[in-house]
Motif scaffolding. Sequence first.
Motif, short mmCIF file in Angstrom:
data_model
loop_
_atom_site.label_atom_id
_atom_site.label_comp_id
_atom_site.label_asym_id
_atom_site.label_seq_id
_atom_site.Cartn_x
_atom_site.Cartn_y
_atom_site.Cartn_z
N LEU A 1 86.70 -23.98 63.18
CA LEU A 1 85.35 -23.26 63.34
C LEU A 1 83.93 -24.08 63.73
N ASP A 2 82.95 -23.67 64.38
CA ASP A 2 81.61 -24.59 65.01
C ASP A 2 80.35 -23.20 64.48
N LEU A 3 79.51 -23.54 63.82
CA LEU A 3 78.76 -22.95 63.91
C LEU A 3 76.96 -23.31 63.89
N ASP A 4 76.29 -23.38 64.61
CA ASP A 4 75.11 -23.61 64.44
C ASP A 4 73.90 -23.30 64.00
N THR A 5 72.68 -24.30 63.72
CA THR A 5 71.72 -23.20 63.24
C THR A 5 71.48 -22.00 63.75
N GLY A 6 71.24 -20.67 63.19
CA GLY A 6 70.69 -20.06 63.99
C GLY A 6 71.57 -18.79 64.86
N GLN A 7 72.86 -19.90 64.93
CA GLN A 7 73.48 -18.81 65.74
C GLN A 7 74.16 -17.91 64.76
N VAL A 8 74.93 -16.94 65.39
CA VAL A 8 75.85 -15.95 65.47
C VAL A 8 77.03 -16.19 65.75
N LEU A 9 78.00 -16.44 64.93
CA LEU A 9 79.69 -15.61 65.50
C LEU A 9 80.52 -15.71 64.86
N GLY A 10 80.94 -14.45 65.82
CA GLY A 10 82.06 -13.63 65.39
C GLY A 10 82.93 -14.25 65.18
N VAL A 11 84.03 -13.81 64.29
CA VAL A 11 84.95 -14.18 64.16
C VAL A 11 85.70 -12.94 64.27
N VAL A 12 86.47 -12.09 64.95
CA VAL A 12 87.55 -10.98 64.79
C VAL A 12 88.64 -11.10 64.75
N GLY A 13 89.41 -10.38 64.25
CA GLY A 13 90.45 -10.12 64.30
C GLY A 13 90.61 -8.72 63.49
N GLU A 14 92.40 -9.10 63.77
CA GLU A 14 92.78 -7.70 62.99
C GLU A 14 93.46 -8.40 61.07
N SER A 15 93.41 -6.97 60.43
CA SER A 15 93.73 -7.06 58.84
C SER A 15 95.28 -7.71 59.22
N GLY A 16 95.00 -8.40 58.59
CA GLY A 16 96.05 -9.93 57.89
C GLY A 16 95.35 -11.71 59.03
N SER A 17 94.62 -11.26 59.73
CA SER A 17 94.83 -12.88 60.63
C SER A 17 93.73 -13.79 59.71
N GLY A 18 93.28 -13.32 58.75
CA GLY A 18 92.69 -14.70 58.04
C GLY A 18 91.66 -14.88 58.34
N LYS A 19 90.62 -13.82 58.97
CA LYS A 19 89.44 -13.46 58.84
C LYS A 19 88.44 -13.72 58.14
N SER A 20 89.04 -12.58 56.86
CA SER A 20 88.59 -12.77 55.55
C SER A 20 88.70 -13.74 54.24
N VAL A 21 90.11 -14.34 54.75
CA VAL A 21 90.40 -15.18 53.10
C VAL A 21 89.89 -16.35 53.87
N THR A 22 89.25 -16.82 55.67
CA THR A 22 88.41 -18.40 55.80
C THR A 22 86.96 -17.77 55.10
N SER A 23 86.55 -16.82 55.58
CA SER A 23 84.97 -16.82 54.41
C SER A 23 84.71 -16.67 53.57
#
Lengths: 330, 388, 270
Positions: C25-47
């Motif tokens: 993942l890459d996120l720049d200063t002041g930007q908004v990065l959307g991480v989309v996926g269904e349950s079990g995709s690992g998106k919350s674990v990543t956060s």
Amino acid sequence: MILYLLRRLAVTAAILVVICAASFAIFYLMPADPAQGACGKACSPERIAEIRATLGLNRPLPVQFWDYLVGIVSGRTYGTGAQAVNCPFPCLGFSFQTDQPVWPMLTSRLPVSISIALGAAVLWLAVGVAAGVVSALRRGSLWDRAAMTAALGGVSLPIYFTALVLQYLLVVKLNVLPYPRVVPVTQDPAGWAQSMVMPWITLAMLYAGVYARITRGEMLDSLGQNYVRTARAKGLPEVTVVRRHALRPALMPIVTIFGMDLGALLGGALITESVFGLPGVGKLAADAIAGADQPVILGVTLFAAAFVVLANLAVDLVYAVLDPRVRAVG
Amino acid sequence: MTALLETRELVKRFPVRHGLTRRLAGHVTAVDGVSLRVEPGETLGLVGESGCGKSTVARLLTRLERPTEGAIRFAGQDLADLDETALRPVRRELQMVFQDPFSSLNPRQTVRRILASPYQYQGLAPDEPVERLLERVGLRPEHADRHPHEFSGGQAQRIGIARALALRPKLVVCDEPVSALDVSVQAQILNLLKDLQDEYGLAYLFIAHDLGAVRQISTRIAVMYLGSVVETADRDTLFDAPAHPYTRALLSAVPLPDPDAERARERIVLRGDLPSPLNPPSGCRFRTRCPKAADRCAAERPALRAIAPGHEVACHFPEWNEGNDQHSPEWNEGNDQHSPEWNEGNGQHSPERNDGNGQHSPERNDGNSQHSPERNEGNDQHSPEATP
Amino acid sequence: MTLLTVRDLTVDFGSGIRAVDGLDLDLDTGQVLGVVGESGSGKSVTSLAVLGLLQGATVSGEIRFDGRELTTLDQRSLRRLRGDRIAMVFQDPLSCLNPYYTVAFQIAEAYRAHHRAGRREAHKVAVRMLERVGIPEPERRARCYPHEFSGGMRQRVMIAMALCLEPDLLIADEPTTALDVTVQAQILDLLRELRREVGTAIMLITHDMGVVAGLADHVVVMHQGHAVERGAVRDVFRRPQQPYTRGLLACVPRIDGPLPHRLPTLEMTG
């Protein structure tokens, strides 16, 4: 809030009357004749009839019950003339075996019971809660398993066994403690504490086990709550997270059972007092049962029940102070 | 032909107890005078946000709760006061699908037993094997001897649907049937519901907060706010020419999966929170958050009345575009399709009919004259309250 | 300027459960990065992995935040980052707020964890933040408990708590999923406004393509622990390259546009 308190007190009084009625019915419907008990072994039928009349046992049960209730509120006099026995307010009955009213018998024994209950409570709260918290924080560790095994042991060992082992070790073998006796705290605080250590440990072992297991369960539950995760995400030190956000909610159920347990113990720790021969309310009950002194048994039952019911009320009030959700709309 | 299900002025009040004393603090009117109708084979979508009473409506219609007031006519019978014994034959034709598939399936029972239970309750012999029933909902016959926990959420919901279908009902009340599911699974379940409708001529009352799902499956839609229906229209009219300010706000709040459209659109963001149903606002329930609220809205509660055939709105100042005509080409034919009893039917439900007027909306005549200028203004400015 | 870089992030939960599998993942200063996926995709674990809040999991790979490697950072330094420079807003605001403390206390607590401030000063900050996120009568509301708030107000409190230290990165994990759609619109508006004014970068985790479309600059589509597609929001929504992304976009019933009789469905793999 005041209205609520009054209502709760009214309900509490009603519950006590119901308990009173139930115990009254049980004791006076039992086959043993209270008059026989009051008279002793060698007793003529005339004497029994006389005692029955004095105690009012020949009157209908509801009338007897009413007299008993009136006695609690305003005192009463048994019999008439020269044989009249005065039982002042609050009259919980009159023990003809010992020839004294039940109430002063109870109140004179109360300090001992309070000493035992409060001391043990402090001990078991400190040990039980601490052990439970540490177990929860180190779930699955050697400490956790050891503490929980010990807790199970504490819960399952009978009091008289623990008491005897303690006495053998501390009094007989090591000789570090005197045998328990009554030392009023006002006269000799150190002696009082010394004499109470064994009853405290005995009782605390039983309760600490229960409290450790409950605390551990509640802590594990609250540590898994989302608001604990939030607290960590805020960057709070782990100590604060545990103390403020996990322990406080976990203590709520403990408050409930603690109130109940303490209330029950104030009404007499029957076995502990008997084993150590300490003249508390429990010992009084044990002696009364042994001697079939029914007015005393009834009095102790009511006395203990009143403690439990009042503890219940106290717990609810404390809950309202501690939990904003209960407090919310008065 | 008459409606399959029709409710009239349905009301449900729940006692509310408060605080330590559990004293009665009053009543919440969860459902406040809801009149709905579902025709055979159609899908009525019932949308609204949490607390609007839509799930209570579902529980009233299936008589899991008893209404405080009002009538529920299902297949010619009034259900409102029937007892459990009398309801038993009704339940053969009126079934329900719940939101959480797992908590509505007994975890200790196999699928076979779960699917046999409706027959047992009715004292009937199953008229088709469980395996066949499973195939109808897209599951495999060998699933019959498994337990609910062995299934995914979507599969479990299919079992819930199979159970509802076992007795070949005429109407299935679906209470948020897809909101607990992942989006890709939602699509499968919506398709399944549609296929089953095509195959068996089922009618649905589809209750959801997800407007996209409701649009996908419904033929007509009713929007609820704080216990009452604020707007009813056929699907296309509701989405293309919503007339109630709440419906408009609701639609404008749904994020579109299209960055350009989403950033360019006018959005009506409602102020504040839903008022407490314990102490609802006087007059129009929506007025505290309504961008068009006026004095009249506080004084007088708007009744649900038709602004076009089949399009009813409970608002003193409905948004009303000429666009309506464009967007509902079935204006004329639509009448026949959607309410075949238009001519001979009951006046209560079509207030724009002459005989119906007096009964249902007494303020109708003066109301019209008041509203007309408002309509014109609204047309020109399009939506003055929209925040760009 | 790059604010957050995640390289080859892998999260294992033991017994062969791999929640995240080689994620970049890459996120720049002041930007908004959307991480989309269904349950079990690992998106919350990543956060949670970024904040170091995963328990009982093995995390490998690199998480570089503002030049520092977080996976090897000691607990103390990590704790200092949390709340102060990386804040988080979770899905269900009721369960995420402690019911036993007032909302002002919980906001002030976050402030005091990173600032030498007295109770009174921190309380003032809390009231100011409540006002900032649009809570009416902030002085009075500050002394309320979470259960006295509506769902939308609670999420505003969570946002106030997260933003009281003006973090560089806000991780919002399904911030509007538990909310009604009109309340969701309010909260998304608030996030847009705060982003504009505070300049906080946002990692927006959601299953809702619409939420991403309205708020994010870039998007990563996750499926089974992998990033299946990434790019600028407009590109990904206009010209999705991967079948999974196309399916995810198509299978959501919309309130506008043509209405298919049946929805296209994603063929579930695995």
